[in-house]
Design an enzyme around this catalytic site. Sequence first.
Site, PDB file in Angstrom:
ATOM      1  N   LYS A 272       0.861  -1.181   0.000  1.00 33.21           N
ATOM      2  CA  LYS A 272       0.000   0.000   0.000  1.00 33.21           C
ATOM      3  C   LYS A 272       0.899   1.234   0.000  1.00 33.21           C
ATOM      4  CE  LYS A 272      -3.923  -2.166   2.301  1.00 33.21           C
ATOM      5  NZ  LYS A 272      -4.918  -2.019   1.223  1.00 33.21           N
ATOM      6  N   ASP A 284      -8.075  -4.196   9.906  1.00 31.16           N
ATOM      7  CA  ASP A 284      -8.420  -5.206   8.905  1.00 31.16           C
ATOM      8  C   ASP A 284      -8.812  -6.549   9.527  1.00 31.16           C
ATOM      9  OD1 ASP A 284      -8.914  -5.450   6.229  1.00 31.16           O
ATOM     10  OD2 ASP A 284      -6.894  -6.125   5.695  1.00 31.16           O
ATOM     11  N   ARG A 347      -9.704 -12.161   0.799  1.00 35.49           N
ATOM     12  CA  ARG A 347     -10.467 -13.237   0.143  1.00 35.49           C
ATOM     13  C   ARG A 347      -9.705 -14.549   0.166  1.00 35.49           C
ATOM     14  NH1 ARG A 347     -10.713  -9.755  -5.313  1.00 35.49           N
ATOM     15  NH2 ARG A 347     -10.780  -8.134  -3.723  1.00 35.49           N
TER      16      ARG A 347
HETATM   17  N1  BES Z   1      -8.173  -4.430   3.698  1.00 39.93           N
HETATM   18  C1  BES Z   1      -8.319  -3.925   2.399  1.00 39.93           C
HETATM   19  C2  BES Z   1      -9.681  -3.251   2.159  1.00 39.93           C
HETATM   20  C3  BES Z   1      -9.938  -1.988   2.921  1.00 39.93           C
HETATM   21  C4  BES Z   1      -9.731  -0.769   2.317  1.00 39.93           C
HETATM   22  C5  BES Z   1     -10.447  -2.023   4.198  1.00 39.93           C
HETATM   23  C6  BES Z   1      -9.992   0.392   3.016  1.00 39.93           C
HETATM   24  C7  BES Z   1     -10.711  -0.862   4.894  1.00 39.93           C
HETATM   25  C8  BES Z   1     -10.484   0.344   4.293  1.00 39.93           C
HETATM   26  C9  BES Z   1      -8.191  -5.065   1.401  1.00 39.93           C
HETATM   27  O1  BES Z   1      -7.380  -6.121   1.778  1.00 39.93           O
HETATM   28  C10 BES Z   1      -7.586  -4.489   0.166  1.00 39.93           C
HETATM   29  O2  BES Z   1      -6.460  -4.093   0.224  1.00 39.93           O
HETATM   30  N2  BES Z   1      -8.363  -4.466  -0.898  1.00 39.93           N
HETATM   31  C11 BES Z   1      -7.919  -3.947  -2.118  1.00 39.93           C
HETATM   32  C12 BES Z   1      -8.336  -4.925  -3.172  1.00 39.93           C
HETATM   33  C13 BES Z   1      -7.741  -4.661  -4.518  1.00 39.93           C
HETATM   34  C14 BES Z   1      -6.252  -4.934  -4.504  1.00 39.93           C
HETATM   35  C15 BES Z   1      -8.419  -5.555  -5.516  1.00 39.93           C
HETATM   36  C16 BES Z   1      -8.624  -2.610  -2.337  1.00 39.93           C
HETATM   37  O3  BES Z   1      -9.776  -2.475  -1.960  1.00 39.93           O
HETATM   38  O4  BES Z   1      -7.984  -1.713  -2.852  1.00 39.93           O
HETATM   39 ZN    ZN Z   2      -7.115  -6.386   3.772  1.00 44.68          ZN
HETATM   40 MN    MN Z   3      -5.343  -5.788   1.241  1.00 47.32          MN
END
Ligand code: BES
Ligand code: ZN
Ligand code: MN
Length: 499
Positions: A272, A284, A347
């Site tokens: 990130k 998370d 997932r």
């Molecule tokens: N934990 C994150 C999702 C999330 C985002 C939770 C903001 C709380 C606040 C998840 O694991 C993630 O990183 N999702 C990605 C998925 C993408 C790579 C397809 C996302 O949402 O950007």
């Molecule tokens: Zn996550």
């Molecule tokens: Mn993630």
Amino acid sequence: MKIQPSDQPLLEWAGDSLAIGLFEDAVELTGELATLDQKFSGVLKELIAEEEFKGKANSTIFTRVNAGSPVRKLILVGLGKPDALKADTLRCAAAAVARIGKKQKSKILGFSFPLWNNDPATSAQAIAEGVELALYQDIRFKSEPEEKGSPIESVDLLGFGGQEVAITRANQIVSGVNLARQLVAAPANAVTPITLAETAQAIAKEYGLEVKILEKEDCEKLGMGAFLGVAQASELPPKFIHLTYKAEGTPKKKLAIIGKGVTFDSGGLNIKGAGSGIETMKMDMGGAAATLGAAKAIAQIKPDVEVHFISAVAENMISGRAMHPGDILTASNGKTIEVNNTDAEGRLTLADALVYADKLGLDAIVDLATLTGANIIALGEDIAGLYTPDDGVASQIEKAAETSGEKIWRMPMEEKYFEGLKSGIADMKNTGPRPGGSITAALFLKQFVKETPWAHLDIAGPVWTEKENGYNGAGATGYGVRTLVNWVLGIEELVGRGN
Ligand code: BES
Ligand code: ZN
Ligand code: MN
């Protein structure tokens, strides 16, 4: 603080602050309220006129009454239009009153609130929950708390005589919500896979649940390659939590609640970046927190339903052992996954948890996960997305959320979008295109449930609130616990009626 139901007449009540709920455009004082106003020399009427109080939902005003009178302060709280009254309106109004009572240093607080839906039990429970949830404070990480604790010692719910059970129910549920809030708010160096497993064990011990913690080797034996792929870069071992609440007699139904338990999500090698909110990714594990909070509440309530509480807990980190983007993992149902993005890790952990739960021979599974930013883009910060191919489970969850006041919205499971997860080399990719990202995430999960009616809640938005919101202070909300408890109790009730 003790909340007690009372049948003491309004006019005889004595204490520090008396809170009166009033409907919108119905703030002229009649009956008992007119007499009360006379008792305080017309101060209520004057206050309403001076402040142009209209009774709008979430509006509050208060005033000091004459020194020496049996009530020190009067608080008026708006409830909006009577037709629009929800149990949650009472919960939010009670929270607003509790905050004023705390600020005003009231020790003894009285509530004169109307009933929602002619239902004294649900109304008393909602008011008690609102008070308790609003007064929650988290000072665990302060060396010297700057904020004082609540001075409120006792709360009388006038007109709710005999509702002891409803208030006990509120206490049980709030204990679960506050556990979830504490787990989500605690940073990733305090809540780790190890400490989360310990929390599950502590709940099991205190409330008499069965607990099984599968270690990495156990998960390997079960072929949980998707979950273990996420865990493999971390210095901390993964823990697969399985708590079971068993009803005393023959259970009417058997259910599972699964929570995403990523104690920190760095993104992995698809790390990130700046502005991604990486510093908030301690949250998370909000799904796992809600799962354990629900376990704590349900273990106290003891419904006639068997409930399994499951979480595959790990950190998503980077190291020389990290998954490479492009790696292929094999989940415990034999399906192969091309990890085209290591940040779509939730997932992967849920896949193996779903396969595990699906084999338990249950009547329904609900999972909760802070799964996608896309769900926040679709529904905003306050509303969870509900994804399920099963209309029956959908309406059970919608009903449960209606009484809890936790906002959800059903989203489509558009099968065609699964094309976005097609892989040239494995059975599927873990990440689809940006559009519809929360839907492809749900479609991915669906590949791991064969037998059991299942629903998925994407709670990425509502697990956390930046500013005070209803009965939640800024920070972790404990979202999901109350809806889950209502879901389980709703199923117990449905079956009781012969369904
Ligand atoms: N934990 C994150 C999702 C999330 C985002 C939770 C903001 C709380 C606040 C998840 O694991 C993630 O990183 N999702 C990605 C998925 C993408 C790579 C397809 C996302 O949402 O950007
Ligand atoms: Zn996550
Ligand atoms: Mn993630």
